[in-house]
Write an enzyme that holds these catalytic residues in place. Structure first.
Site, PDB file in Angstrom:
ATOM      1  N   GLU A  77       0.935  -1.282  -0.099  1.00 53.18           N
ATOM      2  CA  GLU A  77       0.209   0.097   0.066  1.00 53.18           C
ATOM      3  C   GLU A  77       0.969   1.181   0.066  1.00 53.18           C
ATOM      4  OE1 GLU A  77      -4.120  -1.806   2.406  1.00 53.18           O
ATOM      5  OE2 GLU A  77      -2.122  -0.723   3.537  1.00 53.18           O
ATOM      6  N   GLY A 103     -12.453  -4.556   2.438  1.00 51.25           N
ATOM      7  CA  GLY A 103     -13.614  -5.456   1.952  1.00 51.25           C
ATOM      8  C   GLY A 103     -14.761  -4.610   1.696  1.00 51.25           C
ATOM      9  N   MET A 122      -9.019  -2.252   8.806  1.00 52.60           N
ATOM     10  CA  MET A 122      -8.568  -2.737  10.268  1.00 52.60           C
ATOM     11  C   MET A 122      -7.659  -1.536  10.903  1.00 52.60           C
ATOM     12  SD  MET A 122      -7.643  -6.823   9.414  1.00 52.60           S
ATOM     13  CE  MET A 122      -6.821  -7.208  11.150  1.00 52.60           C
ATOM     14  N   GLU A 123      -7.789  -0.213  10.025  1.00 51.35           N
ATOM     15  CA  GLU A 123      -6.965   0.862  10.655  1.00 51.35           C
ATOM     16  C   GLU A 123      -7.840   2.115  10.863  1.00 51.35           C
ATOM     17  OE1 GLU A 123      -5.776  -0.755   7.843  1.00 51.35           O
ATOM     18  OE2 GLU A 123      -4.807  -2.345   8.900  1.00 51.35           O
ATOM     19  N   ASP A 142     -11.376  -7.095  -1.971  1.00 52.03           N
ATOM     20  CA  ASP A 142     -12.331  -8.372  -1.728  1.00 52.03           C
ATOM     21  C   ASP A 142     -13.502  -7.645  -1.233  1.00 52.03           C
ATOM     22  OD1 ASP A 142     -12.586  -8.757   1.486  1.00 52.03           O
ATOM     23  OD2 ASP A 142     -10.601  -7.935   0.876  1.00 52.03           O
TER      24      ASP A 142
END
Ligand code: SAH
Length: 232
Positions: free
Chosen positions: A15, A80, A178-179, A202
């Site tokens: 990333e 996602g 997740m962040e 995804d």
């Protein structure tokens, strides 16, 4: 501290790699444990860093970048998709971010809300508008869609259609990662404007574990492109 300094943060190497390779006159600094690459992207002074996966890493890196002189922060990474009619490769610009794994409901709080904190943290309007314009310009070329809305974060890799649907319904989120919300909480507390861009790697269902690595590189390239447009 003199002048504005934009920090660009990602969680994992893929990333951040494209932006780092484009950095002019790069200098590597240390901010606590964090390796920070300072230089110019399209003539704009930036700090680039990779925080690692998860909310604590996101919050720590945000705090350290602020101390290193960042005055605003742009997070770019993959996520996602959890809303219907989204496709891998679509882009999401955050309006606000919520922590879907926070549960203080036993004390009467709505799901996702910590005591003494808002339910969600809004992203900076001006930065997000500019990010949307940049995302639209890049997405149009290969018929990807750009979505604007809430992003949900938690220390879980979501790979279940029912769980993904619940995150969409319970939190009104468009994607899960997740962040972002931890970065948002830290940046808000530190008075630092921020925006979050995510490309869907995804759709957070049973295929997510295969799709995430397969679409990571393409998604990262697209986001680096959006960042170039953003800075132009
Ligand atoms: N490559 C790492 C794991 C990455 S976890 C390893 O092997 O250990 C997935 C990363 O992409 C996180 O940084 C998260 O923000 C984002 N992400 C992409 N799809 C996700 C999903 N379905 N659920 C949660 N996070 C997702």
């Amino acid at each position: 501290m003199i002048g504005a300094m934009l920090a660009i943060l990602g969680a994992i190497e893929t990333e951040v790699a494209d932006n780092r390779s484009l950095l002019e006159d790069p200098v590597e600094l240390r901010a606590g444990h964090l390796a920070v690459h300072q230089g110019r992207l399209h003539g704009v002074e930036v700090l680039l860093a990779r925080c690692g996966v998860g909310k604590v890493n996101g919050a720590m890196a945000t705090t350290l970048l602020r101390s290193a002189g960042a005055t605003s922060l742009l997070f770019t990474g993959v996520a996602g998709g959890v809303a219907p009619a989204q496709r891998v490769g679509d882009l999401v610009v955050a309006t606000d971010l919520v922590q879907h794994d926070v549960d203080v409901t036993a004390l009467g709080r709505p799901p996702g809300q910590l005591l003494g904190e808002p339910r969600s943290w809004p992203a900076d309007r001006a930065m997000s508008e500019r990010l949307l314009a940049a995302a639209d310009a890049c997405a149009a070329r290969d018929r990807r869609q750009v979505h604007e809305g809430r992003i949900a974060s938690g220390d879980q890799f979501v790979a279940s259609a029912p769980r993904a649907a619940a995150i969409h319904t319970d939190f009104g989120a468009l994607c899960v990662e997740m962040e972002g919300a931890a970065v948002a909480q830290a940046a808000t507390t530190l008075g630092m404007p921020f925006a979050v861009l995510r490309a869907l790697s995804d759709t957070a269902d049973h295929g997510a574990a295969q799709d995430f690595p397969a679409f990571l590189v393409g998604s990262a390239r697209l986001m680096a492109d959006v960042v170039q447009h953003y800075l132009r």
